[in-house]
Design an enzyme around this catalytic site. Structure first.
Site, PDB file in Angstrom:
ATOM      1  N   TYR A  48      14.648   9.301   5.282  1.00 53.45           N
ATOM      2  CA  TYR A  48      14.805  10.681   5.724  1.00 53.45           C
ATOM      3  C   TYR A  48      15.662  10.696   6.988  1.00 53.45           C
ATOM      4  CZ  TYR A  48      13.745  15.385   7.375  1.00 53.45           C
ATOM      5  OH  TYR A  48      13.848  16.683   7.813  1.00 53.45           O
ATOM      6  N   ASP A  62      16.404  20.256  19.728  1.00 54.32           N
ATOM      7  CA  ASP A  62      16.540  20.619  18.306  1.00 54.32           C
ATOM      8  C   ASP A  62      16.541  22.139  18.164  1.00 54.32           C
ATOM      9  OD1 ASP A  62      16.598  20.545  15.549  1.00 54.32           O
ATOM     10  OD2 ASP A  62      14.430  20.218  15.355  1.00 54.32           O
ATOM     11  N   ASP A  89      18.272  16.653   6.839  1.00 53.04           N
ATOM     12  CA  ASP A  89      17.916  17.961   7.373  1.00 53.04           C
ATOM     13  C   ASP A  89      19.207  18.733   7.660  1.00 53.04           C
ATOM     14  OD1 ASP A  89      17.092  20.107   8.912  1.00 53.04           O
ATOM     15  OD2 ASP A  89      15.980  18.911  10.372  1.00 53.04           O
ATOM     16  N   ASP A  91      19.250  21.966   8.554  1.00 51.32           N
ATOM     17  CA  ASP A  91      18.901  23.139   9.353  1.00 51.32           C
ATOM     18  C   ASP A  91      19.014  24.423   8.523  1.00 51.32           C
ATOM     19  OD1 ASP A  91      18.247  21.617  11.538  1.00 51.32           O
ATOM     20  OD2 ASP A  91      20.123  21.945  12.595  1.00 51.32           O
ATOM     21  N   HIS A 116      17.677  19.692   2.818  1.00 49.20           N
ATOM     22  CA  HIS A 116      16.850  20.904   2.842  1.00 49.20           C
ATOM     23  C   HIS A 116      17.465  21.943   3.770  1.00 49.20           C
ATOM     24  CE1 HIS A 116      14.799  19.868   6.679  1.00 49.20           C
ATOM     25  NE2 HIS A 116      14.598  18.661   6.192  1.00 49.20           N
ATOM     26  N   GLU A 118      16.549  25.639   5.605  1.00 53.41           N
ATOM     27  CA  GLU A 118      15.353  26.360   6.031  1.00 53.41           C
ATOM     28  C   GLU A 118      15.608  27.855   6.197  1.00 53.41           C
ATOM     29  OE1 GLU A 118      15.115  25.452  10.751  1.00 53.41           O
ATOM     30  OE2 GLU A 118      15.319  23.726   9.419  1.00 53.41           O
ATOM     31  N   CYS A 126      12.432  23.690  16.596  1.00 52.79           N
ATOM     32  CA  CYS A 126      11.634  22.664  15.939  1.00 52.79           C
ATOM     33  C   CYS A 126      10.503  23.335  15.172  1.00 52.79           C
ATOM     34  CB  CYS A 126      11.066  21.695  16.981  1.00 52.79           C
ATOM     35  SG  CYS A 126       9.905  20.494  16.296  1.00 52.79           S
ATOM     36  N   ARG A 161      13.183  24.718   2.643  1.00 52.76           N
ATOM     37  CA  ARG A 161      12.110  24.636   3.640  1.00 52.76           C
ATOM     38  C   ARG A 161      11.772  26.049   4.099  1.00 52.76           C
ATOM     39  NH1 ARG A 161      12.460  21.723   9.630  1.00 52.76           N
ATOM     40  NH2 ARG A 161      11.641  23.544  10.727  1.00 52.76           N
ATOM     41  N   GLU A 191       6.693  23.982   5.809  1.00 52.16           N
ATOM     42  CA  GLU A 191       6.582  23.425   7.151  1.00 52.16           C
ATOM     43  C   GLU A 191       5.319  23.883   7.856  1.00 52.16           C
ATOM     44  OE1 GLU A 191       6.964  21.137   9.010  1.00 52.16           O
ATOM     45  OE2 GLU A 191       8.802  21.292  10.184  1.00 52.16           O
ATOM     46  N   ASN A 213       5.399  17.034   5.863  1.00 48.44           N
ATOM     47  CA  ASN A 213       5.990  16.539   7.098  1.00 48.44           C
ATOM     48  C   ASN A 213       4.885  16.034   8.015  1.00 48.44           C
ATOM     49  OD1 ASN A 213       7.415  16.058   9.429  1.00 48.44           O
ATOM     50  ND2 ASN A 213       7.945  18.195   9.815  1.00 48.44           N
TER      51      ASN A 213
END
Length: 299
Positions: A48, A62, A89, A91, A116, A118, A126, A161, A191, A213
């Protein structure tokens, strides 16, 4: 020697086949290409690549400060160093739906097995911090439709996500997950689930793989692989764990240097030079050099 011998398309195909079995796949987070190779050697099923780690690697929080080129470039460096599939990731997709489409094709070209996207408002936060905001459902679905429509390799995993659990509760998360699947998501990343029962509820609501996660110091308890397997989770990630451990060790080593002026007492904590050379296949590079430079110039 050098990079993975398995083409990216084959990694994706094999990954999707294994994901379809229903077994739980373990994806520790790689914080650099070398750690990805160690993850492979230890026998895990995948790698990952965390946006939080990429940001931290640049000394940034982040909060959506990284760019597509930065993320894709680092993703490529990591993915090509291992035979394992790598999920990254992405975002919020780095912009509007057209940007999301470009993101997916760029990550395909970088050799990733999946990504992914989101449903947070950009700039994101985060996923385990308070004060998050999510976009409306129409915007979230447009991102996933754009991602699914843009991919050229059907085995590239489009994961959606959703961060809505922390904003509007579990029922909203389940409703959003169903809608994201209908929009084309191949898998769901719910999440900040708080309990195993919440993971179980999402699992029962959708007919695609789900991801857990297991990040430290977050909203979720740190459930074991067996616990997650028992509620039907298909992928588990530990996104920042190796970076946290490495930085903790570096912090302690620097304190020791300040206090003692040497690191003799910490040699047992270090990766030995011989183990490093074995991990990077140093001997194979030597053999390659010998095979190439085995000629003489006649005078």
């Amino acid at each position: 020697m050098l990079y993975s011998t398995t083409p990216a398309a084959e990694k994706r195909r094999l990954f999707r086949e294994r994901l379809a079995t229903g077994e739980l796949l373990r994806f520790p987070g790689a914080f650099n290409p070398l750690s990805a190779r160690l993850i492979e050697r230890k026998g895990f099923e995948g790698v990952y690549i965390s946006g939080a780690v990429l940001s931290a690697d640049l000394g940034l929080p982040d909060i959506g400060l990284t760019t597509l080129s930065e993320v894709a470039g680092r993703g490529q460096q990591i993915a090509r160093m291992t035979e394992l599939p790598a999920i990254i990731d992405a975002d919020t997709g780095f912009g509007e739906p057209m940007n999301v489409a470009r993101t997916i094709q760029t990550l395909e070209d970088a050799g990733l097995a999946g990504a992914h996207i989101e449903d947070q408002v950009n700039p994101k936060r985060c996923g385990h911090l308070d004060g998050k905001a999510v976009v409306d459902e129409e915007t979230a679905l447009k991102r996933i439709r754009a991602a699914a429509d843009a991919r050229r390799d059907p085995h590239f995993l489009i994961m959606a996500r959703t961060d809505i659990r922390a904003v509007d509760g579990l029922d909203a998360a389940i409703d959003r997950a169903k809608a994201l699947v209908d929009a084309g998501a191949d898998a769901i990343f719910p999440e900040a689930m708080r309990t195993l029962d919440e993971f179980d509820a999402v699992r029962r609501a959708v007919d695609v793989p789900i991801l857990a996660n297991m990040t430290e110091f977050g909203k979720s308890d740190l459930f074991s692989v067996d616990q997650l397997k028992n509620v039907g989770v298909n992928i588990v990630i530990w996104p920042v764990s190796l970076l946290r451990i490495a930085m903790g060790a570096a912090d302690r080593a620097l304190d020791t240097l300040l206090e003692e002026g040497h690191l003799t007492g910490r040699l047992g904590e270090m990766q030995h030079r011989a183990d490093l050379y074995d991990l990077i296949d140093y001997e194979q590079y030597n053999r390659f050099d010998q095979d190439v430079f085995d000629f003489r110039i006649e005078r």
